[in-house]
Design a protein around this motif. Structure first.
Motif, PDB file in Angstrom:
ATOM      1  N   PHE A  57       0.831  -1.199   0.000  1.00  0.00           N
ATOM      2  CA  PHE A  57       0.000   0.000   0.000  1.00  0.00           C
ATOM      3  C   PHE A  57       0.870   1.256   0.000  1.00  0.00           C
ATOM      4  CE2 PHE A  57      -2.707  -3.254   2.005  1.00  0.00           C
ATOM      5  CZ  PHE A  57      -3.784  -3.196   1.136  1.00  0.00           C
ATOM      6  N   GLY A  58       0.439   2.250  -0.774  1.00  0.00           N
ATOM      7  CA  GLY A  58       1.156   3.516  -0.825  1.00  0.00           C
ATOM      8  C   GLY A  58       2.479   3.459  -1.552  1.00  0.00           C
ATOM      9  N   THR A  59       2.673   2.418  -2.346  1.00  0.00           N
ATOM     10  CA  THR A  59       3.954   2.220  -3.035  1.00  0.00           C
ATOM     11  C   THR A  59       3.822   2.507  -4.531  1.00  0.00           C
ATOM     12  OG1 THR A  59       4.907   0.672  -1.455  1.00  0.00           O
ATOM     13  CG2 THR A  59       5.634   0.453  -3.730  1.00  0.00           C
ATOM     14  N   THR A  60       4.858   3.120  -5.101  1.00  0.00           N
ATOM     15  CA  THR A  60       4.968   3.331  -6.537  1.00  0.00           C
ATOM     16  C   THR A  60       6.128   2.499  -7.053  1.00  0.00           C
ATOM     17  OG1 THR A  60       4.109   5.588  -6.442  1.00  0.00           O
ATOM     18  CG2 THR A  60       5.450   5.022  -8.352  1.00  0.00           C
ATOM     19  N   MET A  61       5.904   1.789  -8.146  1.00  0.00           N
ATOM     20  CA  MET A  61       6.955   0.966  -8.741  1.00  0.00           C
ATOM     21  C   MET A  61       7.270   1.466 -10.149  1.00  0.00           C
ATOM     22  SD  MET A  61       6.270  -3.038  -7.830  1.00  0.00           S
ATOM     23  CE  MET A  61       6.856  -3.736  -6.287  1.00  0.00           C
ATOM     24  N   VAL A  62       8.554   1.509 -10.480  1.00  0.00           N
ATOM     25  CA  VAL A  62       9.001   1.826 -11.831  1.00  0.00           C
ATOM     26  C   VAL A  62       9.954   0.720 -12.284  1.00  0.00           C
ATOM     27  CG1 VAL A  62      10.153   3.479 -13.345  1.00  0.00           C
ATOM     28  CG2 VAL A  62       8.782   4.300 -11.425  1.00  0.00           C
ATOM     29  N   VAL A  63       9.666   0.154 -13.442  1.00  0.00           N
ATOM     30  CA  VAL A  63      10.476  -0.927 -14.012  1.00  0.00           C
ATOM     31  C   VAL A  63      11.097  -0.407 -15.299  1.00  0.00           C
ATOM     32  CG1 VAL A  63      10.463  -3.290 -14.896  1.00  0.00           C
ATOM     33  CG2 VAL A  63       8.910  -2.643 -13.031  1.00  0.00           C
ATOM     34  N   THR A  64      12.427  -0.438 -15.394  1.00  0.00           N
ATOM     35  CA  THR A  64      13.097   0.085 -16.574  1.00  0.00           C
ATOM     36  C   THR A  64      13.926  -0.998 -17.242  1.00  0.00           C
ATOM     37  OG1 THR A  64      15.132   0.782 -15.455  1.00  0.00           O
ATOM     38  CG2 THR A  64      13.277   2.312 -15.415  1.00  0.00           C
ATOM     39  N   GLY A  65      14.055  -0.904 -18.549  1.00  0.00           N
ATOM     40  CA  GLY A  65      14.867  -1.890 -19.261  1.00  0.00           C
ATOM     41  C   GLY A  65      14.899  -1.649 -20.754  1.00  0.00           C
ATOM     42  N   ASP A  66      15.814  -2.328 -21.417  1.00  0.00           N
ATOM     43  CA  ASP A  66      15.997  -2.247 -22.866  1.00  0.00           C
ATOM     44  C   ASP A  66      15.923  -3.654 -23.428  1.00  0.00           C
ATOM     45  OD1 ASP A  66      16.752  -1.878 -25.463  1.00  0.00           O
ATOM     46  OD2 ASP A  66      18.755  -1.092 -25.031  1.00  0.00           O
ATOM     47  N   VAL A  67      14.836  -3.967 -24.119  1.00  0.00           N
ATOM     48  CA  VAL A  67      14.626  -5.339 -24.597  1.00  0.00           C
ATOM     49  C   VAL A  67      15.600  -5.728 -25.703  1.00  0.00           C
ATOM     50  CG1 VAL A  67      12.201  -5.479 -23.928  1.00  0.00           C
ATOM     51  CG2 VAL A  67      12.806  -4.509 -26.150  1.00  0.00           C
ATOM     52  N   THR A  68      16.388  -4.776 -26.214  1.00  0.00           N
ATOM     53  CA  THR A  68      17.376  -5.106 -27.245  1.00  0.00           C
ATOM     54  C   THR A  68      18.733  -5.471 -26.643  1.00  0.00           C
ATOM     55  OG1 THR A  68      18.178  -2.831 -27.539  1.00  0.00           O
ATOM     56  CG2 THR A  68      16.237  -3.494 -28.810  1.00  0.00           C
ATOM     57  N   GLN A  69      18.857  -5.387 -25.311  1.00  0.00           N
ATOM     58  CA  GLN A  69      20.140  -5.699 -24.661  1.00  0.00           C
ATOM     59  C   GLN A  69      19.933  -6.719 -23.549  1.00  0.00           C
ATOM     60  OE1 GLN A  69      22.733  -2.449 -23.634  1.00  0.00           O
ATOM     61  NE2 GLN A  69      21.992  -1.157 -25.283  1.00  0.00           N
ATOM     62  N   VAL A  70      19.470  -7.891 -23.926  1.00  0.00           N
ATOM     63  CA  VAL A  70      19.219  -8.966 -22.961  1.00  0.00           C
ATOM     64  C   VAL A  70      20.491  -9.786 -22.789  1.00  0.00           C
ATOM     65  CG1 VAL A  70      17.840 -11.009 -22.453  1.00  0.00           C
ATOM     66  CG2 VAL A  70      16.787  -9.039 -23.595  1.00  0.00           C
ATOM     67  N   ASP A  71      20.933  -9.959 -21.540  1.00  0.00           N
ATOM     68  CA  ASP A  71      22.163 -10.698 -21.243  1.00  0.00           C
ATOM     69  C   ASP A  71      21.889 -12.051 -20.595  1.00  0.00           C
ATOM     70  OD1 ASP A  71      23.857  -8.501 -22.074  1.00  0.00           O
ATOM     71  OD2 ASP A  71      23.228  -7.484 -20.240  1.00  0.00           O
ATOM     72  N   LEU A  72      20.652 -12.521 -20.673  1.00  0.00           N
ATOM     73  CA  LEU A  72      20.303 -13.812 -20.085  1.00  0.00           C
ATOM     74  C   LEU A  72      20.892 -14.942 -20.924  1.00  0.00           C
ATOM     75  CD1 LEU A  72      16.555 -13.085 -19.276  1.00  0.00           C
ATOM     76  CD2 LEU A  72      18.396 -13.358 -17.606  1.00  0.00           C
ATOM     77  N   PRO A  73      21.119 -16.118 -20.304  1.00  0.00           N
ATOM     78  CA  PRO A  73      21.625 -17.264 -21.078  1.00  0.00           C
ATOM     79  C   PRO A  73      20.691 -17.596 -22.231  1.00  0.00           C
ATOM     80  CG  PRO A  73      21.683 -17.720 -18.718  1.00  0.00           C
ATOM     81  CD  PRO A  73      20.938 -16.432 -18.885  1.00  0.00           C
ATOM     82  N   GLY A  74      21.245 -18.147 -23.308  1.00  0.00           N
ATOM     83  CA  GLY A  74      20.449 -18.459 -24.495  1.00  0.00           C
ATOM     84  C   GLY A  74      19.230 -19.301 -24.190  1.00  0.00           C
ATOM     85  N   GLY A  75      18.111 -18.924 -24.784  1.00  0.00           N
ATOM     86  CA  GLY A  75      16.878 -19.681 -24.592  1.00  0.00           C
ATOM     87  C   GLY A  75      16.019 -19.183 -23.453  1.00  0.00           C
TER      88      GLY A  75
END
Length: 356
Positions: free
Chosen positions: A270-288
């Protein structure tokens, strides 16, 4: 038909500011309207050329005069963005027609109104959105509980979110700021890092610290962190928590998994604001591994009180080349997608063996 219009600057003392250092601001206007001859004499700017071009150039000069009057220092970047916004506003107004709705839209999107908006004044400087996309992003944060800022590097996603967080803390709308990001390396394997836990995660969280130091007195940051007013932690430490009366920023969200993103979003209290930021063209997760940011943009689209703001190369506020680099890579990705996947060397070798 050639016409001439004159723009008069009432305060002649401010004329050098309107022209810019080394006439840099005026050069941007000349570059945007190459068919218009611009002559400056005293506090008068005379524009001559085709009627439509002169009207557009005159509008740009008058708008820059209003931007300066609103207290925004003029630079070539500000001039370039003002011209771009005016052209976009004119195109949208033309598409909408000549009715009242079109004029109200144009007024709402004027550069003077967008660029003069102050988010935070701190340490002798004022933080403002510098593009129309950034202004829409800031408005979304103020009017939604959860906002996703998706766009390439340099568009101010993290910086503006941090400014909103500090402003909310200063006005006592929240009791604390929580900053987090996944500890994923950008294509390199650095191995185990020495030191305590805070020293191990510091390299991953450094961009958040950098933005924070721009907006808060560096000497007060350790005290605020010790008191828990500002918390910087890896995403893994969010599980099991409920965050109330806080401003929470998840940075580099493209490197979250689907499960991590769900876990983070369900920390909302309650009373919280969330902001999520990112660039979907620079994903560094393992393949797949599918990016949690991509999944969230599909799953949560249309959910009430969640906003998705997509920034692009026009919203880049770093060096001009950054925008050009982003655009060039985007075009290359489109051509690669049109050609289809390239065969690997191993596949070609197998094909040659089958032909024998």
């Amino acid at each position: 038909m050639s016409v001439t219009r004159v723009v008069v600057v009432d305060d002649a003392v401010r004329m050098p500011e309107l022209l810019g250092s080394g006439d840099g601001v005026l050069r941007e206007v000349e570059k945007a309207f190459p068919a218009v001859d611009i002559l400056v004499r005293g506090n008068r700017i005379t524009l001559t050329g085709d009627e439509d071009d002169v009207a557009a150039a005159t509008g740009a000069v008058e708008e820059l005069r209003d931007v300066l009057g609103a207290g925004v220092p003029l630079t070539p970047d500000v001039a370039r963005e003002s011209v771009r916004m005016l052209r976009a506003t004119g195109a949208s107004a033309s598409a909408a027609g000549d009715g009242a709705g079109a004029s109200s839209t144009a007024t709402a999107e004027r550069p003077a109104g967008v660029l003069s908006r102050s988010i935070l004044s701190t340490r002798g400087r004022t933080i403002r959105p510098k593009t129309q996309g950034q202004a829409a992003y800031v408005h979304a944060i103020e009017s939604h509980t959860i906002t996703f800022g998706i766009g390439p590097a340099g568009t101010g996603k993290t910086y503006l979110a941090m400014a909103q967080a500090v402003a909310a803390l200063q006005s006592k709308r929240v009791n604390r700021i929580v900053l987090t990001r996944p500890a994923v390396e950008a294509g390199e394997r650095l191995g185990f890092l020495p030191g305590s836990l805070s020293e191990k995660i510091d390299p991953y969280l450094r961009p958040l610290y950098d933005a924070l130091h721009d907006m808060v007195d560096p000497e007060s940051i350790p005290k605020l962190m010790e008191a828990g007013t500002i918390e910087v932690a890896p995403l893994a430490y969010m599980r099991g928590r409920t965050l109330n009366d806080a401003f929470v920023i998840l940075d580099e969200a493209q490197n979250t998994t689907r499960e991590q993103m769900k876990m983070f979003l369900t920390r909302l209290g309650f009373g919280t604001t969330m902001v999520v930021t990112g660039d979907v063209t620079q994903v560094d997760l393992p393949g797949g591994t599918r990016s949690g940011l991509r999944a969230a943009s599909e799953i949560l689209s249309g959910v009430e009180d969640i906003a998705f703001c997509h920034l692009n190369a026009d919203d880049v506020v770093r060096h001009r080349l950054v925008s050009d680099i982003i655009t060039a890579y985007a075009k290359n990705d489109e051509s690669d997608a049109a050609r289809g996947p390239r065969p690997t060397g191993q596949r070609r070798r197998f094909e040659r063996e089958e032909q024998r």
